[in-house]
Design an enzyme around this catalytic site. Sequence first.
Site, short mmCIF file in Angstrom:
data_model
loop_
_atom_site.label_atom_id
_atom_site.label_comp_id
_atom_site.label_asym_id
_atom_site.label_seq_id
_atom_site.Cartn_x
_atom_site.Cartn_y
_atom_site.Cartn_z
N SER A 162 0.73 -1.10 0.06
CA SER A 162 0.10 -0.03 0.01
C SER A 162 0.90 1.21 -0.28
O SER A 162 0.47 2.34 -0.47
CB SER A 162 -0.87 -0.04 1.06
OG SER A 162 -0.26 0.14 2.55
N LYS A 209 22.51 -15.47 1.57
CA LYS A 209 22.15 -13.98 1.69
C LYS A 209 22.96 -13.11 1.18
O LYS A 209 22.34 -12.05 0.34
CB LYS A 209 21.93 -13.60 2.93
CG LYS A 209 20.46 -14.22 3.76
CD LYS A 209 20.35 -13.39 5.13
CE LYS A 209 19.35 -14.61 5.84
NZ LYS A 209 19.19 -13.98 7.43
N MET A 222 10.77 -6.36 4.41
CA MET A 222 11.03 -7.06 5.52
C MET A 222 12.41 -7.75 5.82
O MET A 222 12.32 -8.87 6.55
CB MET A 222 9.78 -7.82 6.03
CG MET A 222 8.65 -6.95 6.14
SD MET A 222 8.74 -5.46 7.29
CE MET A 222 7.08 -5.41 7.79
N ARG A 223 13.63 -7.31 5.27
CA ARG A 223 14.71 -7.94 5.34
C ARG A 223 15.75 -6.96 5.91
O ARG A 223 15.55 -5.51 5.62
CB ARG A 223 15.18 -8.50 4.02
CG ARG A 223 14.25 -9.34 3.30
CD ARG A 223 15.21 -9.98 2.21
NE ARG A 223 16.01 -10.94 2.72
CZ ARG A 223 15.62 -12.14 3.24
NH1 ARG A 223 14.44 -12.44 2.98
NH2 ARG A 223 16.51 -12.79 3.81
N ILE A 224 16.66 -7.52 6.71
CA ILE A 224 17.79 -6.58 6.93
C ILE A 224 18.54 -6.24 5.83
O ILE A 224 19.07 -6.99 5.10
CB ILE A 224 18.42 -7.13 8.09
CG1 ILE A 224 17.75 -7.17 9.49
CG2 ILE A 224 19.76 -6.27 8.43
CD1 ILE A 224 18.19 -7.91 10.64
N ASN A 229 13.57 4.17 5.12
CA ASN A 229 12.79 3.35 5.53
C ASN A 229 11.67 3.90 6.07
O ASN A 229 11.68 5.06 6.89
CB ASN A 229 13.31 2.29 6.27
CG ASN A 229 12.45 1.16 6.53
OD1 ASN A 229 11.69 0.67 5.91
ND2 ASN A 229 12.68 0.83 8.17
N HIS A 258 8.75 3.05 9.20
CA HIS A 258 8.35 2.20 10.07
C HIS A 258 7.03 2.39 11.11
O HIS A 258 6.81 3.75 11.32
CB HIS A 258 9.67 2.01 11.07
CG HIS A 258 9.22 0.84 12.27
ND1 HIS A 258 9.28 -0.62 12.01
CD2 HIS A 258 9.01 1.04 13.45
CE1 HIS A 258 9.12 -1.22 12.88
NE2 HIS A 258 8.66 -0.34 13.91
C1 GAR Z 1 4.11 -0.45 6.79
O1 GAR Z 1 3.14 -0.36 7.82
C2 GAR Z 1 5.47 -0.33 7.06
O2 GAR Z 1 5.53 0.73 7.88
C3 GAR Z 1 6.09 -1.40 7.70
O3 GAR Z 1 5.19 -2.62 6.83
C4 GAR Z 1 4.16 -2.12 6.36
C5 GAR Z 1 4.03 -2.37 4.96
O4 GAR Z 1 2.64 -2.05 4.44
N1 GAR Z 1 7.26 -1.82 7.84
C6 GAR Z 1 7.87 -1.96 8.91
O5 GAR Z 1 7.42 -2.74 9.53
C7 GAR Z 1 9.64 -2.09 8.64
N2 GAR Z 1 9.96 -2.59 9.90
P1 GAR Z 1 2.61 -1.91 2.88
O6 GAR Z 1 2.96 -3.42 2.52
O7 GAR Z 1 1.01 -1.98 2.61
O8 GAR Z 1 3.25 -1.02 2.37
#
Ligand code: GAR
Length: 190
Positions: free
Chosen positions: A12, A64, A89-91, A106, A108
């Site tokens: 999104s 990796k 969602m990867r480091i 990024n 968060h």
């Molecule tokens: C978002 O809320 C973003 O902030 C989070 O993943 C979601 C992705 O939503 N990121 C983390 O948690 C990073 N540690 P989306 O795929 O709908 O954009």
Amino acid sequence: MKVAILASGNGSNFEALAQQFQAGLLAAELAFVFSDHHDAYVLERAKRLKVPFYSFEVKEFANKQAYEEALLALLEKEQIDLIVLAGYMRIIGKTLLAKFSNRIINIHPSLLPSFPGLHGIKDAFDYGVKVTGVTVHVVDDGVDTGPIIAQEPVMISPMDTLATLEEKIHQVEHRLYPNVLRKIINEKNQ
Ligand code: GAR
């Protein structure tokens, strides 16, 4: 200036950003979106929005490091200037960080440094904090660490459920991330 978005799941935030690129509201080129999962919904969004996309998975590589080298090669081939993580969602490993130092951002879904990791919204909700929010930061070698660029608070009311809080957080993300990216692009373009 060329931007790549990296995303692992729903996408999104990718879509909110892509709409702004396509409306001419971000003065850079969105070169492509990359996902580390072939079946991530973000790739469906990319098809619908006609944004070029790539995906490959860590398990297709020896380790990796090899995965990240392939990703780096793609980013360099496309001459990417800035990497935007949107639910990736990867480091980020040393290979990418060395080449893109200070050029990876990024988002968060918490007020960092509180509630880093994979479940920022749920962890804040379960803890019972009354204020959480959204953070945009420069990526370093930690998990959701690195210099903070922008934050916006989101109040948690007694009426909120996890679902309503998620909705509130995502609404803020979809507004905040394009605005922060616009400032970064404009500064780099100067
Ligand atoms: C978002 O809320 C973003 O902030 C989070 O993943 C979601 C992705 O939503 N990121 C983390 O948690 C990073 N540690 P989306 O795929 O709908 O954009």
